[in-house]
Scaffold this motif. Structure first.
Motif, PDB file in Angstrom:
ATOM      1  N   TYR A  47     -17.042   6.424  13.248  1.00  0.00           N
ATOM      2  CA  TYR A  47     -16.355   6.969  14.417  1.00  0.00           C
ATOM      3  C   TYR A  47     -15.114   6.130  14.730  1.00  0.00           C
ATOM      4  CZ  TYR A  47     -15.279   7.874  19.295  1.00  0.00           C
ATOM      5  OH  TYR A  47     -14.620   8.148  20.468  1.00  0.00           O
ATOM      6  N   PRO A  48     -13.944   6.768  14.794  1.00  0.00           N
ATOM      7  CA  PRO A  48     -12.689   6.048  15.044  1.00  0.00           C
ATOM      8  C   PRO A  48     -12.489   5.781  16.530  1.00  0.00           C
ATOM      9  CG  PRO A  48     -12.228   8.358  14.750  1.00  0.00           C
ATOM     10  CD  PRO A  48     -13.710   8.189  14.551  1.00  0.00           C
ATOM     11  N   GLU A  49     -13.181   4.803  17.033  1.00  0.00           N
ATOM     12  CA  GLU A  49     -13.188   4.508  18.473  1.00  0.00           C
ATOM     13  C   GLU A  49     -11.783   4.280  19.029  1.00  0.00           C
ATOM     14  OE1 GLU A  49     -16.278   2.130  21.217  1.00  0.00           O
ATOM     15  OE2 GLU A  49     -15.576   1.084  19.448  1.00  0.00           O
ATOM     16  N   ALA A  50     -10.971   3.505  18.349  1.00  0.00           N
ATOM     17  CA  ALA A  50      -9.633   3.173  18.851  1.00  0.00           C
ATOM     18  C   ALA A  50      -8.691   4.376  18.832  1.00  0.00           C
ATOM     19  CB  ALA A  50      -9.032   2.040  18.021  1.00  0.00           C
ATOM     20  N   VAL A  51      -8.882   5.275  17.892  1.00  0.00           N
ATOM     21  CA  VAL A  51      -7.992   6.432  17.753  1.00  0.00           C
ATOM     22  C   VAL A  51      -8.366   7.555  18.724  1.00  0.00           C
ATOM     23  CG1 VAL A  51      -7.188   8.213  16.153  1.00  0.00           C
ATOM     24  CG2 VAL A  51      -7.543   5.891  15.348  1.00  0.00           C
ATOM     25  N   ASP A  52      -9.654   7.682  19.050  1.00  0.00           N
ATOM     26  CA  ASP A  52     -10.153   8.774  19.891  1.00  0.00           C
ATOM     27  C   ASP A  52     -10.064   8.392  21.372  1.00  0.00           C
ATOM     28  OD1 ASP A  52     -11.313  11.295  20.402  1.00  0.00           O
ATOM     29  OD2 ASP A  52     -13.335  10.451  20.399  1.00  0.00           O
ATOM     30  N   GLU A  53      -8.831   8.140  21.834  1.00  0.00           N
ATOM     31  CA  GLU A  53      -8.628   7.697  23.210  1.00  0.00           C
ATOM     32  C   GLU A  53      -9.101   8.730  24.230  1.00  0.00           C
ATOM     33  OE1 GLU A  53      -4.536   6.608  23.578  1.00  0.00           O
ATOM     34  OE2 GLU A  53      -4.738   4.960  22.141  1.00  0.00           O
ATOM     35  N   SER A  54      -8.941   9.995  23.938  1.00  0.00           N
ATOM     36  CA  SER A  54      -9.353  11.045  24.869  1.00  0.00           C
ATOM     37  C   SER A  54     -10.861  11.249  24.863  1.00  0.00           C
ATOM     38  CB  SER A  54      -8.666  12.366  24.512  1.00  0.00           C
ATOM     39  OG  SER A  54      -9.152  12.843  23.261  1.00  0.00           O
ATOM     40  N   GLY A  55     -11.516  10.794  23.820  1.00  0.00           N
ATOM     41  CA  GLY A  55     -12.962  10.962  23.721  1.00  0.00           C
ATOM     42  C   GLY A  55     -13.390  12.333  23.230  1.00  0.00           C
ATOM     43  N   GLU A  56     -12.428  13.156  22.796  1.00  0.00           N
ATOM     44  CA  GLU A  56     -12.757  14.521  22.375  1.00  0.00           C
ATOM     45  C   GLU A  56     -13.662  14.552  21.145  1.00  0.00           C
ATOM     46  OE1 GLU A  56      -9.403  17.166  22.048  1.00  0.00           O
ATOM     47  OE2 GLU A  56      -8.546  16.392  23.906  1.00  0.00           O
ATOM     48  N   LEU A  57     -13.398  13.697  20.174  1.00  0.00           N
ATOM     49  CA  LEU A  57     -14.232  13.684  18.974  1.00  0.00           C
ATOM     50  C   LEU A  57     -15.646  13.220  19.313  1.00  0.00           C
ATOM     51  CD1 LEU A  57     -14.692  14.058  15.964  1.00  0.00           C
ATOM     52  CD2 LEU A  57     -13.691  11.784  15.601  1.00  0.00           C
ATOM     53  N   LEU A  58     -15.760  12.201  20.136  1.00  0.00           N
ATOM     54  CA  LEU A  58     -17.081  11.728  20.546  1.00  0.00           C
ATOM     55  C   LEU A  58     -17.827  12.822  21.307  1.00  0.00           C
ATOM     56  CD1 LEU A  58     -19.135   9.452  20.583  1.00  0.00           C
ATOM     57  CD2 LEU A  58     -18.050   8.601  22.673  1.00  0.00           C
ATOM     58  N   GLU A  59     -17.135  13.544  22.167  1.00  0.00           N
ATOM     59  CA  GLU A  59     -17.754  14.667  22.890  1.00  0.00           C
ATOM     60  C   GLU A  59     -18.251  15.729  21.917  1.00  0.00           C
ATOM     61  OE1 GLU A  59     -15.284  16.306  25.969  1.00  0.00           O
ATOM     62  OE2 GLU A  59     -14.975  14.339  26.887  1.00  0.00           O
ATOM     63  N   LEU A  60     -17.473  16.015  20.874  1.00  0.00           N
ATOM     64  CA  LEU A  60     -17.879  16.998  19.874  1.00  0.00           C
ATOM     65  C   LEU A  60     -19.127  16.517  19.122  1.00  0.00           C
ATOM     66  CD1 LEU A  60     -17.227  19.716  18.531  1.00  0.00           C
ATOM     67  CD2 LEU A  60     -15.737  18.477  16.945  1.00  0.00           C
ATOM     68  N   ILE A  61     -19.162  15.235  18.789  1.00  0.00           N
ATOM     69  CA  ILE A  61     -20.323  14.664  18.106  1.00  0.00           C
ATOM     70  C   ILE A  61     -21.562  14.771  18.997  1.00  0.00           C
ATOM     71  CG2 ILE A  61     -21.331  12.481  17.294  1.00  0.00           C
ATOM     72  CD1 ILE A  61     -18.473  11.754  16.279  1.00  0.00           C
ATOM     73  N   GLU A  62     -21.411  14.421  20.256  1.00  0.00           N
ATOM     74  CA  GLU A  62     -22.537  14.492  21.195  1.00  0.00           C
ATOM     75  C   GLU A  62     -22.979  15.931  21.436  1.00  0.00           C
ATOM     76  OE1 GLU A  62     -20.906  12.262  24.465  1.00  0.00           O
ATOM     77  OE2 GLU A  62     -21.511  10.343  23.585  1.00  0.00           O
TER      78      GLU A  62
END
Length: 133
Positions: free
Chosen positions: A74-89
């Motif tokens: 997971y690219p924590e530093a790049v996903d500033e908006s958190g959209e990718l993390l939200e999609l994963i969750e």
């Protein structure tokens, strides 16, 4: 009073069904999940890995007996908006709903979290360090 309670329960059930993205056809729902998983992997793959410290292992998916299906970088530093993390969750939550709805069975093997992420030829790669004897 009974009619009011019945109406309230019915509205609650209808609302819950409308808010779930899991439908009524197992094959269609499995395809939606597969497409969502591929979208996540494609997004991750499109991000160059230049600094391993910007990445971390992230659980993805849900086994029927609990725990994640797998881990992805997971690219924590790049996903500033958190959209990718939200999609994963969201994917993980929907797969858990799918498993419950269709009474899915799994191997129940525990998936160990990787130790970290390293950059190999510009791509993130999960790794696990063996414990010292």
């Amino acid at each position: 009073m009974k009619r009011f309670l019945m109406l309230l329960m019915t509205l609650g059930i209808v609302y819950a069904c409308e808010n779930s993205e899991i439908g009524n056809d197992q094959e269609t729902d499995r395809k939606k999940l597969a497409d969502m998983r591929q979208e996540i992997l494609d997004q991750i793959d499109a991000i160059p890995c230049e600094n391993a410290e910007d990445w971390r292992p992230q659980a993805l998916g849900s086994k029927a007996c609990g725990g994640p299906q797998e881990y992805v970088p997971y690219p924590e530093a790049v996903d500033e908006s958190g959209e990718l993390l939200e999609l994963i969750e969201k994917y993980t939550r929907l797969e858990a709903e799918y498993n419950k709805k269709y009474d899915v069975a799994s191997d129940c093997m525990f998936v160990t979290a990787p130790t970290g992420v390293r950059c190999v030829h510009g791509k993130p790669e999960l790794f696990t360090m063996a414990p010292n004897p």
